[in-house]
Design a protein around this motif. Structure first.
Motif, PDB file in Angstrom:
ATOM      1  N   VAL A   1      -2.524  31.628  -0.457  1.00 57.72           N
ATOM      2  CA  VAL A   1      -2.068  30.280   0.136  1.00 57.72           C
ATOM      3  C   VAL A   1      -1.321  29.462  -0.633  1.00 57.72           C
ATOM      4  CG1 VAL A   1      -2.880  28.608   1.587  1.00 57.72           C
ATOM      5  CG2 VAL A   1      -4.033  30.722   1.771  1.00 57.72           C
ATOM      6  N   GLN A   2       0.019  28.966  -0.292  1.00 57.81           N
ATOM      7  CA  GLN A   2       0.521  27.851  -1.008  1.00 57.81           C
ATOM      8  C   GLN A   2       0.013  26.542  -0.750  1.00 57.81           C
ATOM      9  OE1 GLN A   2       5.025  28.610  -1.111  1.00 57.81           O
ATOM     10  NE2 GLN A   2       4.398  30.179   0.458  1.00 57.81           N
ATOM     11  N   SER A   3      -0.339  25.578  -1.816  1.00 54.63           N
ATOM     12  CA  SER A   3      -0.832  24.466  -1.608  1.00 54.63           C
ATOM     13  C   SER A   3       0.000  23.221  -2.066  1.00 54.63           C
ATOM     14  CB  SER A   3      -2.146  24.372  -2.164  1.00 54.63           C
ATOM     15  OG  SER A   3      -2.895  22.963  -2.274  1.00 54.63           O
ATOM     16  N   PHE A   4       0.055  22.530  -1.206  1.00 52.20           N
ATOM     17  CA  PHE A   4       1.083  21.135  -1.528  1.00 52.20           C
ATOM     18  C   PHE A   4       0.124  19.798  -1.432  1.00 52.20           C
ATOM     19  CE2 PHE A   4       3.751  24.627   0.491  1.00 52.20           C
ATOM     20  CZ  PHE A   4       4.428  24.731  -0.484  1.00 52.20           C
ATOM     21  N   THR A   5       0.310  19.220  -2.661  1.00 55.78           N
ATOM     22  CA  THR A   5      -0.294  17.753  -2.516  1.00 55.78           C
ATOM     23  C   THR A   5       0.675  16.509  -2.739  1.00 55.78           C
ATOM     24  OG1 THR A   5      -2.151  18.821  -3.881  1.00 55.78           O
ATOM     25  CG2 THR A   5      -1.933  16.497  -3.816  1.00 55.78           C
ATOM     26  N   PHE A   6       0.740  15.665  -1.688  1.00 53.28           N
ATOM     27  CA  PHE A   6       1.594  14.732  -1.767  1.00 53.28           C
ATOM     28  C   PHE A   6       0.674  13.304  -2.087  1.00 53.28           C
ATOM     29  CE2 PHE A   6       3.647  17.699   1.135  1.00 53.28           C
ATOM     30  CZ  PHE A   6       4.759  18.145   0.208  1.00 53.28           C
ATOM     31  N   LYS A   7       1.314  12.267  -2.724  1.00 52.30           N
ATOM     32  CA  LYS A   7       0.675  11.456  -3.250  1.00 52.30           C
ATOM     33  C   LYS A   7       1.432  10.054  -2.606  1.00 52.30           C
ATOM     34  CE  LYS A   7      -0.908  11.196  -7.163  1.00 52.30           C
ATOM     35  NZ  LYS A   7      -0.953  11.129  -8.881  1.00 52.30           N
ATOM     36  N   ASN A   8       0.605   9.022  -2.063  1.00 48.79           N
ATOM     37  CA  ASN A   8       1.175   7.818  -1.515  1.00 48.79           C
ATOM     38  C   ASN A   8       0.671   6.819  -2.675  1.00 48.79           C
ATOM     39  OD1 ASN A   8       1.113   9.000   1.442  1.00 48.79           O
ATOM     40  ND2 ASN A   8       2.058   6.907   1.498  1.00 48.79           N
ATOM     41  N   LYS A   9       1.425   5.983  -2.792  1.00 48.50           N
ATOM     42  CA  LYS A   9       1.422   4.972  -3.896  1.00 48.50           C
ATOM     43  C   LYS A   9       1.012   3.653  -3.139  1.00 48.50           C
ATOM     44  CE  LYS A   9       4.466   6.640  -7.301  1.00 48.50           C
ATOM     45  NZ  LYS A   9       5.546   6.248  -8.281  1.00 48.50           N
ATOM     46  N   SER A  10       0.084   2.717  -3.748  1.00 49.94           N
ATOM     47  CA  SER A  10      -0.379   1.457  -3.248  1.00 49.94           C
ATOM     48  C   SER A  10       0.949   0.469  -3.499  1.00 49.94           C
ATOM     49  CB  SER A  10      -1.518   0.852  -4.076  1.00 49.94           C
ATOM     50  OG  SER A  10      -2.510   1.706  -4.111  1.00 49.94           O
ATOM     51  N   THR A  11       1.113  -0.393  -2.505  1.00 52.30           N
ATOM     52  CA  THR A  11       2.106  -1.411  -2.625  1.00 52.30           C
ATOM     53  C   THR A  11       1.669  -2.764  -2.746  1.00 52.30           C
ATOM     54  OG1 THR A  11       1.590  -1.708   0.060  1.00 52.30           O
ATOM     55  CG2 THR A  11       3.141   0.236  -0.604  1.00 52.30           C
ATOM     56  N   TYR A  12       2.854  -3.611  -3.267  1.00 50.09           N
ATOM     57  CA  TYR A  12       2.679  -4.974  -3.513  1.00 50.09           C
ATOM     58  C   TYR A  12       3.731  -5.728  -3.203  1.00 50.09           C
ATOM     59  CZ  TYR A  12      -0.375  -2.147  -6.646  1.00 50.09           C
ATOM     60  OH  TYR A  12      -1.324  -1.397  -7.409  1.00 50.09           O
ATOM     61  N   PRO A  13       3.245  -7.022  -2.633  1.00 48.23           N
ATOM     62  CA  PRO A  13       4.315  -7.957  -1.939  1.00 48.23           C
ATOM     63  C   PRO A  13       5.034  -8.839  -3.231  1.00 48.23           C
ATOM     64  CG  PRO A  13       2.209  -9.014  -1.816  1.00 48.23           C
ATOM     65  CD  PRO A  13       1.969  -7.546  -2.313  1.00 48.23           C
ATOM     66  N   VAL A  14       6.067  -9.406  -2.786  1.00 48.17           N
ATOM     67  CA  VAL A  14       6.860 -10.436  -3.844  1.00 48.17           C
ATOM     68  C   VAL A  14       6.464 -11.923  -3.326  1.00 48.17           C
ATOM     69  CG1 VAL A  14       8.993 -10.943  -4.633  1.00 48.17           C
ATOM     70  CG2 VAL A  14       8.384  -8.701  -4.290  1.00 48.17           C
ATOM     71  N   GLU A  15       6.195 -12.724  -4.197  1.00 48.73           N
ATOM     72  CA  GLU A  15       5.981 -14.172  -3.913  1.00 48.73           C
ATOM     73  C   GLU A  15       6.943 -15.040  -4.629  1.00 48.73           C
ATOM     74  OE1 GLU A  15       1.754 -16.322  -3.183  1.00 48.73           O
ATOM     75  OE2 GLU A  15       2.321 -16.303  -4.968  1.00 48.73           O
ATOM     76  N   TYR A  16       7.681 -16.165  -4.036  1.00 48.48           N
ATOM     77  CA  TYR A  16       8.500 -17.013  -4.774  1.00 48.48           C
ATOM     78  C   TYR A  16       7.978 -18.510  -4.778  1.00 48.48           C
ATOM     79  CZ  TYR A  16      12.059 -13.375  -4.174  1.00 48.48           C
ATOM     80  OH  TYR A  16      12.634 -12.018  -4.271  1.00 48.48           O
ATOM     81  N   SER A  17       8.257 -19.063  -5.786  1.00 48.28           N
ATOM     82  CA  SER A  17       7.790 -20.509  -5.899  1.00 48.28           C
ATOM     83  C   SER A  17       8.828 -21.406  -6.634  1.00 48.28           C
ATOM     84  CB  SER A  17       6.418 -20.690  -6.559  1.00 48.28           C
ATOM     85  OG  SER A  17       6.260 -20.195  -7.736  1.00 48.28           O
ATOM     86  N   PHE A  18       8.980 -22.794  -6.532  1.00 47.08           N
ATOM     87  CA  PHE A  18       9.715 -23.575  -7.033  1.00 47.08           C
ATOM     88  C   PHE A  18       9.112 -24.631  -8.066  1.00 47.08           C
ATOM     89  CE2 PHE A  18      13.236 -22.724  -3.658  1.00 47.08           C
ATOM     90  CZ  PHE A  18      13.617 -21.424  -4.142  1.00 47.08           C
TER      91      PHE A  18
END
Length: 746
Positions: free
Chosen positions: A309-326
């Motif tokens: 049986v051929q086995s395939f494993t796929f990975k999802n990465k955690s995500t991160y937002p971008v924040e701007y300040s002046f």
């Protein structure tokens, strides 16, 4: 003569060795028995190919080859244009001149019948192996590996005998052909989904597509991972080919779709597939994954071995937002609220390893009551998503604004926009064409531009009459009396006769794998502007690629092949291409690609060997930074200017992170500069000022000089320049000292 082929056959063969009668009668003829040895060949072929060739849809039954006709049918005498999946079975027997001598295609269950053939060399009868039974032929153990029996077109009624075939035009053939239909088995697979901590990720939904080039064909939709991150719950490691055959031939399996799920295990026909995520848990980035399903016959060598049986494993990465300040550059001066509202927004989510480029505000300047706020810069133009740059789970960019109080405005001097021109004798010349003027306070002042001096010689039709270098001077003034002057140079060149063009060779770099055949003239051609196609005149100057006596590559490495061609007037050129021989590897790492084009410059031009040269890699992306000059024979002085006309080459090399490399060789054509000026002056500026990183230019020029020095072809003029410069400096110092002494004496 009736339509019975055996009767007709018997009549025809009875004439052999007989005495003919003048009136065509049979009286007095001697009948000589004749025996023939026809054969029947059983082929194993792919079901879908057979159906397409015979116009049968996937649900249609497979008819007998002769269509149920008796042994007079000629249909089995035709060979179908199909590929055998395994060695075919050949049956043969001796038949006499009577119908009773015909033998059936297959042996009885006790295999008492044997094949009989005629030895074409000795013309003696040869007794072969025992004939298989019909059950033997369609038994699973006898099928090609990776295929299951679906049906056949073997005659099982009136035409199931080994017999000669009489065609409508009277000629006789002795061979018949029948076909066993085999269906490609789908391969068992498992798919597992994890997060970036290798933990099973549940409630991820997918749509499944089959990929063929750029085409995506839907296979299944709404696939959802369970609590362990599995699309299919079965933990089986292999499947017997007997069970796999049952799946392949089941009514619920559609070979056109090539997908079925049984007992929590999925089966797919061989090929490339894509899983497209349609929903993911919060905090993860939706993406897609490609994978390739191997064929059963590529995993096992016989029909008795269980299929893994051929086995395939796929990975999802955690995500991160971008924040701007002046922030304000002056801690004592607070940013006004109007500036704070200019913060850019980035709704994109990023994963670790991504490079995030800062979004500049749409408005970079704000006029307040007491002065002007200007955006200066962010703390970084870009940041990579990693633990070091993540703050509170975000990538943060801090932009700084500077404040400038209002000052008394001064009248600005207007400016004239006019460019140097290069013309040829008899070209039209209008000194005002392309000339404009602008004033900071009053705007467009083009209509106020006047020509105060023009010494370009023209006739009454405003066409240039004499070659040379001339000047045109313009002046413009604003309403407050501020004025400016601009002088341009107009070079008028003589009319040049067309010169014979140098022929050029088109040849591509080659990337081979060790053992591949080397075709030195693959896609090699040559053209000449005057003579046309010169491909037949291309000659091989040199090849460093090691090959065996059969022309196959035998050693891994990067090599060069040099070609030459000459036109009918003796002008010639060469072309060097690279041949990279890579080892045989199972890795699918792609070789990086260099983008560089042939260049045409003139003597005196400044030339940057790295300009417009880039490299990309499928896995690493932009690898321009890995480029290096492997060989450069372009003649340049210390300032990077061309010193000699001719055809020269530059060879580049790039290597990706896994060590795969490629080279690219371009041709640099250096023409004589009949104008004694650079080819592309652009606003009278030295082109080298627009190249960006001067250190990179110096590095590449030094590399080019080192290459020339190593060849020993030319003594550097820089040595003489250095000696002369030193002597001049000493003389100047002595002269200054003499003047000082004289002043003191006075």
């Amino acid at each position: 003569m009736d339509g019975n082929p055996i009767t007709y056959f018997q009549a025809r063969t009875n004439l052999i060795g007989s005495n003919s009668s003048p009136n065509g009668g049979s009286a007095g003829w001697t009948i000589t028995p004749v025996f023939m040895y026809p054969t029947a060949t059983i082929h194993y072929v792919e079901e879908n190919a057979y159906r397409q060739l015979n116009g049968l849809d996937k649900e249609a039954a497979i008819p007998e080859r002769s269509g149920g006709a008796d042994y007079s049918s000629t249909a089995p005498g035709t060979t179908l244009d199909l590929t055998d999946l395994k060695t075919s079975i050949q049956l043969g027997d001796k038949i006499g001149t009577s119908k009773s001598g015909l033998k059936p295609l297959f042996s009885t269950t006790d295999k008492s019948q044997t094949n009989l053939f005629i030895d074409l060399n000795t013309h003696q009868e040869v007794k072969g192996e025992a004939r298989p039974t019909y059950e033997d032929v369609i038994n699973q153990s006898e099928q090609p590996v990776g295929y299951a029996y679906i049906g056949d077109d073997i005659d099982k009624g009136a035409n199931n005998v080994i017999s000669p075939i009489v065609w409508p035009d009277g000629h006789i053939t002795y061979d018949k052909h029948y076909y066993i239909l085999e269906r490609q088995m789908p391969s068992p697979i498992k798919i597992h989904k994890t997060d970036d901590q290798d933990q099973g990720l549940k409630d991820v939904t997918f749509d499944l597509y089959r990929i063929n080039g750029e085409t995506e064909t839907p296979v299944a939709s709404g696939l959802t991972t369970n609590e362990n991150g599995d699309l299919y719950a079965s933990q089986a490691e292999s499947v017997t080919q007997s069970d796999l055959s049952k799946v392949t031939t089941s009514e619920s399996y559609d070979p056109q779709t090539g997908y079925i799920v049984q007992d929590d295990l999925a089966y797919l026909t061989p090929g490339t597939y894509r899983l497209k995520e349609t929903t993911v848990p919060e905090g993860y980035k939706m993406t897609h994954f490609d994978f390739t399903v191997k064929a059963v016959q590529d995993m096992v060598a016989d029909t008795s071995t269980p299929v893994p049986v051929q086995s395939f494993t796929f990975k999802n990465k955690s995500t991160y937002p971008v924040e701007y300040s002046f922030v304000s550059a002056d801690n004592k001066k607070e940013l006004p609220d109007e500036v704070k509202t200019l913060l850019p927004k980035d709704d994109e989510l990023y994963v670790k390893g991504d490079i995030v480029n800062a979004h500049e505000p749409e408005t970079k300047s704000f006029k307040a009551k007491d002065g002007v706020w200007n955006f200066k810069a962010y703390d970084a133009n870009s940041k990579q998503v990693n633990d070091e740059n993540l703050k509170d789970g975000k990538i943060q960019f801090v932009g700084t604004w500077t404040f400038s109080p209002y000052a008394i405005a001064l009248n600005q001097i207007p400016t004239i926009d006019a460019k140097d021109q290069v013309l040829t004798v008899n070209d039209s010349f209008d000194p005002m064409q392309g000339v404009s003027a602008h004033d900071e306070e009053e705007g467009d002042l083009t209509e106020k531009v006047e020509v105060i001096e023009n010494n370009v010689p023209t006739d009454e039709n405003k066409k240039t009459t004499k070659e040379g270098s001339y000047t045109v001077t313009y002046r413009v003034s604003d309403s407050q009396g501020a004025s400016s002057i601009k002088t341009i140079t107009v070079v008028v060149n003589p009319v040049m006769e067309e010169l014979n063009h140098i022929p050029y060779i088109t040849a591509e770099d080659q990337v081979l794998t060790i053992g591949d055949p080397l075709n030195l003239f693959y896609h090699v051609s040559a053209m000449d502007d005057e003579d046309g196609d010169l491909t037949g005149s291309v000659k091989l100057v040199k090849s460093t690629v090691p090959v065996d006596e059969n022309g196959n590559t035998i050693k891994v490495g990067a090599y060069t092949v040099i070609y030459s061609v000459s036109d009918s007037q003796g002008a010639s050129s060469t072309k060097t291409v690279s041949v990279v021989v890579n080892p045989k590897m199972e890795s699918i790492n792609q070789i990086p690609i260099i983008h560089a084009k042939d260049k045409i410059v003139s003597v005196g031009d400044v030339f940057d060997v790295m300009q417009d040269v880039t490299a990309e890699d499928v896995e690493d992306g932009d690898v321009t930074g890995n480029l290096r000059v492997l060989e450069n024979n372009v003649p340049m002085d210390d300032n990077g200017k061309m010193t000699k006309a001719g055809l020269f080459t530059i060879t580049y090399q790039v290597t990706d992170s896994k060590g795969a490399s490629s080279t690219k060789t371009i041709t640099v054509t250096v023409n004589e500069n009949t104008n004694n000026q650079p080819s592309n002056p652009e606003d009278g500026k030295n082109p080298s000022n627009d190249k960006g990183n001067s250190s990179t230019q110096r590095t590449e020029r030094n590399s080019a000089k080192e290459t020339k020095s190593s060849k020993g072809t030319k003594t550097s003029t820089g040595t003489y320049a250095a000696v002369f410069s030193g002597l001049a400096s000493v003389s100047l110092a002595m002269l200054c000292g003499f003047v000082i002494v004289r002043k003191r004496q006075r």
